[in-house]
Write a protein that holds these residues in place. Structure first.
Motif, mmCIF file in Angstrom:
data_model
loop_
_atom_site.group_PDB
_atom_site.id
_atom_site.type_symbol
_atom_site.label_atom_id
_atom_site.label_comp_id
_atom_site.label_asym_id
_atom_site.label_seq_id
_atom_site.Cartn_x
_atom_site.Cartn_y
_atom_site.Cartn_z
ATOM 1 N N ASN A 2 9.380 -11.005 -16.055
ATOM 2 C CA ASN A 2 8.786 -12.173 -16.688
ATOM 3 C C ASN A 2 7.318 -11.952 -17.007
ATOM 4 N N LYS A 24 14.093 -1.900 -24.265
ATOM 5 C CA LYS A 24 14.599 -2.320 -22.956
ATOM 6 C C LYS A 24 13.709 -3.398 -22.353
ATOM 7 N N GLU A 27 14.502 -6.673 -24.155
ATOM 8 C CA GLU A 27 15.806 -7.217 -23.758
ATOM 9 C C GLU A 27 15.734 -7.873 -22.384
ATOM 10 N N GLU A 28 15.050 -7.241 -21.439
ATOM 11 C CA GLU A 28 14.908 -7.838 -20.107
ATOM 12 C C GLU A 28 14.021 -9.079 -20.151
ATOM 13 N N TRP A 29 12.987 -9.032 -20.973
ATOM 14 C CA TRP A 29 12.076 -10.177 -21.119
ATOM 15 C C TRP A 29 12.807 -11.392 -21.675
ATOM 16 N N LEU A 30 13.764 -11.167 -22.584
ATOM 17 C CA LEU A 30 14.499 -12.274 -23.198
ATOM 18 C C LEU A 30 15.533 -12.886 -22.264
ATOM 19 N N HIS A 31 15.785 -12.264 -21.133
ATOM 20 C CA HIS A 31 16.693 -12.867 -20.164
ATOM 21 C C HIS A 31 16.114 -14.144 -19.581
ATOM 22 N N GLN A 32 14.788 -14.294 -19.671
ATOM 23 C CA GLN A 32 14.139 -15.510 -19.187
ATOM 24 C C GLN A 32 14.160 -16.568 -20.297
ATOM 25 N N PRO A 33 14.831 -17.708 -20.081
ATOM 26 C CA PRO A 33 14.962 -18.738 -21.125
ATOM 27 C C PRO A 33 13.635 -19.187 -21.712
ATOM 28 N N ASN A 35 11.124 -17.511 -22.406
ATOM 29 C CA ASN A 35 10.551 -16.534 -23.343
ATOM 30 C C ASN A 35 11.184 -16.593 -24.724
ATOM 31 N N LYS A 36 12.376 -17.199 -24.829
ATOM 32 C CA LYS A 36 13.090 -17.196 -26.104
ATOM 33 C C LYS A 36 12.342 -17.988 -27.174
#
Length: 358
Positions: A2, A24, A27-33, A35-36
């Motif tokens: 994050n 990569k 992609e991991e950063w976008l796993h946090q809602p 950040n979208k």
């Protein structure tokens, strides 16, 4: 992950200049809602700075002038005399050919440059949130249709993998607006003063109260009408605002057992075609002195919803009714009136309370 990512890393990702490590990270950063939303804001900024098509008219014109001023010389010997004439008109022919290419390039370049981008679900939902400060979103993560009851008691059967958004604060003031991604069947509560509008990518559907299905799957948008009338038009329509306002249906109006879809380019509404009634979602029923518990069980199966009631008390209640395109809650109200019962919604269930019939 994050930690904040720099604008440059994300812009490089949009430009296709990112490394495998940066991809990569994103992609991991976008796993946090949380950040979208920032990701889509940066996407809007990047798109504004990088139009999808750029035609360099100055460079093209300079190339044409250079070809006219320095025509290709004919090095072959001419013994007939016709070569001299041809050499005289050759620059003119070259100029005409080059000018034709330039005009064609300018035409297609202008068409591509001015063509509006088809709005995405994310962008439309974000617009609603910006207008009201809030947005309600429901996504069907199951493998069967999911019932969603709207504030006006309209019913939506949301297919697996689909989702809808709307603003509880703005819904019905003065329009009832919903954004759809995927596929859903709508039964809209009739209200002549407050049009019901569904935004599905490039396609806009406007109704006053009827039943229909909208699908945005497989790269196209389609509307199939089960009952009543539906008006459809595009986000790119120059008369969009006039068609959205007011309480009349403007645009291409299609009727029961008709369907229409938007082409793969998302900017063309194709011709109206007929559709077989038995291929549409079936939520209409006719009952003649049927036990009330049988009626309720039919509704449970059709709407994929849990309806709680006392089967013993309702087994002696008989119903004669023709239920058509009313939303589910209106159907439940009609049944409760007939058997002198009440209902309430609780934890995604509909609970019917009745004293029974003699």
């Amino acid at each position: 992950m994050n930690q904040p990512l720099s604008q440059k890393i994300i812009f490089d990702y949009f430009d296709g200049k990112h490394t495998s490590i940066q991809r990569k990270m994103i992609e991991e950063w976008l796993h946090q809602p949380e950040n979208k939303e920032l990701f889509y804001q940066l996407l809007d900024e990047w798109e504004a700075l990088h139009p999808q098509y750029h035609f360099d008219a100055t460079h093209g014109f300079n190339t044409i002038q250079r070809n006219i001023a320095e025509p290709v010389q004919d090095t072959e010997t001419d013994t007939t005399g016709t070569g001299s004439t041809f050499r005289l008109i050759r620059p003119v022919l070259s100029w005409l050919a080059a000018a034709s290419v330039m005009l064609i390039g300018l035409f297609w370049g202008w068409q591509e440059y001015t063509k509006p981008n088809a709005p995405t679900y994310e962008r439309l939902a974000r617009t609603i949130k910006q207008q009201s400060g809030e947005v309600f979103e429901k996504e069907n993560l199951s493998n069967k249709p999911l019932l969603v009851n709207l504030p006006d008691k309209s019913s939506i059967l949301l297919e697996p993998g689909s989702k809808i958004s709307f603003s509880p604060k703005l819904f019905g003031q003065p329009k009832r607006e919903v954004v759809l991604l995927g596929e859903a069947f709508f039964e809209v509560t009739k209200d002549q003063k407050r049009p019901f509008i569904v935004y599905a990518n490039q396609l806009i559907t406007k109704v006053l109260g009827t039943s229909f299905t909208i699908s945005t799957k497989r790269g196209r948008s389609e509307v199939a009408v089960k009952s009543g009338k539906v008006a459809v038009f595009l986000q790119s329509d120059t008369e969009k605002e006039q068609k959205l306002s007011g309480t009349t249906l403007k645009g291409l109006v299609i009727q029961a057992n008709e369907r229409v879809n938007v082409g793969q380019d998302q900017f063309t509404i194709r011709e109206v075609k007929s559709v077989k009634p038995n291929t549409l979602t079936q939520t209409s029923f006719s009952f003649d002195e049927a036990p009330a518990n049988e009626v309720i069980d039919r509704l449970k199966a059709a709407y994929h919803v849990d309806i709680v009631y006392d089967p013993v008390k309702l087994s002696h209640c008989k119903l004669t009714a023709y239920l058509t395109d009313e939303p589910l809650l209106e159907k439940i109200e009609l049944i409760c009136i007939a058997i002198e019962a009440t209902y309430r919604e609780e934890n995604n269930k509909i609970i019917i309370t009745a004293n029974g019939c003699r």
